[in-house]
Design a protein around this motif. Structure first.
Motif, PDB file in Angstrom:
ATOM      1  N   THR A 125      32.212  45.996  40.598  1.00 25.69           N
ATOM      2  CA  THR A 125      33.623  46.205  40.937  1.00 25.69           C
ATOM      3  C   THR A 125      34.327  44.853  40.971  1.00 25.69           C
ATOM      4  O   THR A 125      33.934  43.960  41.722  1.00 25.69           O
ATOM      5  CB  THR A 125      33.787  46.915  42.291  1.00 25.69           C
ATOM      6  OG1 THR A 125      33.232  48.232  42.202  1.00 25.69           O
ATOM      7  CG2 THR A 125      35.262  47.042  42.659  1.00 25.69           C
ATOM      8  N   ALA A 126      35.335  44.731  40.127  1.00 24.32           N
ATOM      9  CA  ALA A 126      36.146  43.507  40.081  1.00 24.32           C
ATOM     10  C   ALA A 126      37.479  43.767  40.768  1.00 24.32           C
ATOM     11  O   ALA A 126      38.076  44.838  40.599  1.00 24.32           O
ATOM     12  CB  ALA A 126      36.379  43.076  38.638  1.00 24.32           C
ATOM     13  N   VAL A 127      37.914  42.810  41.552  1.00 26.43           N
ATOM     14  CA  VAL A 127      39.171  42.907  42.291  1.00 26.43           C
ATOM     15  C   VAL A 127      40.063  41.746  41.887  1.00 26.43           C
ATOM     16  O   VAL A 127      39.601  40.605  41.781  1.00 26.43           O
ATOM     17  CB  VAL A 127      38.924  42.865  43.815  1.00 26.43           C
ATOM     18  CG1 VAL A 127      40.246  42.875  44.579  1.00 26.43           C
ATOM     19  CG2 VAL A 127      38.042  44.026  44.246  1.00 26.43           C
ATOM     20  N   ALA A 128      41.329  42.048  41.667  1.00 26.27           N
ATOM     21  CA  ALA A 128      42.324  41.007  41.384  1.00 26.27           C
ATOM     22  C   ALA A 128      43.495  41.209  42.343  1.00 26.27           C
ATOM     23  O   ALA A 128      44.010  42.325  42.472  1.00 26.27           O
ATOM     24  CB  ALA A 128      42.802  41.086  39.936  1.00 26.27           C
ATOM     25  N   LEU A 129      43.883  40.150  43.035  1.00 27.10           N
ATOM     26  CA  LEU A 129      44.963  40.208  44.019  1.00 27.10           C
ATOM     27  C   LEU A 129      46.007  39.158  43.670  1.00 27.10           C
ATOM     28  O   LEU A 129      45.701  37.967  43.640  1.00 27.10           O
ATOM     29  CB  LEU A 129      44.411  39.958  45.423  1.00 27.10           C
ATOM     30  CG  LEU A 129      45.435  39.927  46.562  1.00 27.10           C
ATOM     31  CD1 LEU A 129      45.964  41.330  46.841  1.00 27.10           C
ATOM     32  CD2 LEU A 129      44.821  39.326  47.830  1.00 27.10           C
ATOM     33  N   THR A 141      28.575  42.923  42.589  1.00 28.49           N
ATOM     34  CA  THR A 141      27.567  43.706  41.871  1.00 28.49           C
ATOM     35  C   THR A 141      26.571  44.298  42.852  1.00 28.49           C
ATOM     36  O   THR A 141      26.054  43.588  43.720  1.00 28.49           O
ATOM     37  CB  THR A 141      26.825  42.828  40.844  1.00 28.49           C
ATOM     38  OG1 THR A 141      27.757  42.383  39.850  1.00 28.49           O
ATOM     39  CG2 THR A 141      25.693  43.605  40.161  1.00 28.49           C
ATOM     40  N   SER A 142      26.321  45.592  42.722  1.00 26.64           N
ATOM     41  CA  SER A 142      25.347  46.288  43.565  1.00 26.64           C
ATOM     42  C   SER A 142      24.285  46.922  42.675  1.00 26.64           C
ATOM     43  O   SER A 142      24.558  47.307  41.538  1.00 26.64           O
ATOM     44  CB  SER A 142      26.041  47.369  44.398  1.00 26.64           C
ATOM     45  OG  SER A 142      27.052  46.790  45.212  1.00 26.64           O
ATOM     46  N   GLY A 185      23.466  45.990  48.098  1.00 22.99           N
ATOM     47  CA  GLY A 185      24.778  45.411  47.800  1.00 22.99           C
ATOM     48  C   GLY A 185      25.836  46.000  48.705  1.00 22.99           C
ATOM     49  O   GLY A 185      25.643  46.083  49.918  1.00 22.99           O
ATOM     50  N   SER A 186      26.941  46.466  48.135  1.00 30.64           N
ATOM     51  CA  SER A 186      28.069  46.969  48.911  1.00 30.64           C
ATOM     52  C   SER A 186      28.313  48.444  48.596  1.00 30.64           C
ATOM     53  O   SER A 186      28.679  48.797  47.479  1.00 30.64           O
ATOM     54  CB  SER A 186      29.330  46.156  48.581  1.00 30.64           C
ATOM     55  OG  SER A 186      30.486  46.796  49.090  1.00 30.64           O
ATOM     56  N   TYR A 187      28.109  49.290  49.605  1.00 28.59           N
ATOM     57  CA  TYR A 187      28.353  50.722  49.424  1.00 28.59           C
ATOM     58  C   TYR A 187      29.820  50.980  49.061  1.00 28.59           C
ATOM     59  O   TYR A 187      30.121  51.764  48.161  1.00 28.59           O
ATOM     60  CB  TYR A 187      27.986  51.473  50.702  1.00 28.59           C
ATOM     61  CG  TYR A 187      28.255  52.967  50.653  1.00 28.59           C
ATOM     62  CD1 TYR A 187      27.321  53.841  50.109  1.00 28.59           C
ATOM     63  CD2 TYR A 187      29.445  53.489  51.149  1.00 28.59           C
ATOM     64  CE1 TYR A 187      27.569  55.206  50.055  1.00 28.59           C
ATOM     65  CE2 TYR A 187      29.709  54.854  51.101  1.00 28.59           C
ATOM     66  CZ  TYR A 187      28.771  55.703  50.552  1.00 28.59           C
ATOM     67  OH  TYR A 187      29.028  57.051  50.496  1.00 28.59           O
TER      68      TYR A 187
END
Length: 204
Positions: A125-129, A141-142, A185-187
């Protein structure tokens, strides 16, 4: 859509550039006030998700999240809306460097889930703010391990309709939770938004 809720950590109000109910749910859980802002041209937005030849899954998800953010930035600027941070995210499932998108039909969902059965795969999951002229980015990455899915379970899951419209043909927060033997990783990132990392970006 304007969403109001308790905000104990004093996060700034943001634009959420996503129609995902999971991302909205996770922001509400964090106490982040947000307004949902969607692309005017949904067909053009879908074109951004087309995988380029030999594109690495991490490069892909980062490219798509940034491209979606830039498109929404332009829309908001053109509409002369009040300035506030813009959050965009994209999630992809990968197995052996193959990007597994949303299944086209039941046969495609069967192919994807059979591939993942009894195996370890990655969810990126990529996040851009965007904060003014500055863009902050992160990618989480999980590793997800599926048990061996029996033919009966596979057909029952496809018949439930849950695989459709979801990258990798499954929803971690849905019926597919019964397939997940281990998650490292991150649920929340596998759901579509890494809560810890997004909170850190917003605090920054």
């Amino acid at each position: 859509m304007n969403v109001q809720q308790h905000n104990p950590f004093q996060f700034p109000r943001i634009y959420l550039a996503s129609q995902s109910p999971r991302r909205a749910q996770l922001l509400e859980q964090m106490g982040v006030p947000f307004d949902v802002f969607l692309p005017e041209d949904s067909a053009a937005a879908e074109l951004l998700e087309v995988v380029l030849p030999n594109e690495d899954p991490v490069d892909y998800v980062q490219r798509v999240s940034l491209a979606k953010l830039q498109a929404i930035q332009q829309q908001i600027n053109t509409a002369r809306l009040p300035p506030q941070p813009i959050l965009c995210a994209d999630t992809t499932v990968a197995f052996a460097a193959e990007i597994l998108g949303k299944p086209e039909d039941a046969a495609d969902a069967r192919r994807i889930l059979t591939m993942l059965s009894g195996q370890v795969h990655q969810v990126h999951t990529a996040v851009a703010l965007a904060c003014g002229h500055e863009v902050k980015r992160t990618c989480v990455t999980s590793q997800v391990t599926f048990k061996t899915i029996s033919p009966v379970e596979l057909e029952a899951y496809i018949d439930s309709g849950e695989p459709f419209g979801r990258a990798g043909a499954y929803a971690v927060q849905g019926l597919a939770a019964t397939f997940i033997e281990h998650l490292s990783g991150s649920y929340s990132s596998v759901m579509g938004l890494p809560v810890f990392e997004v909170a850190r970006l917003l605090r920054g």
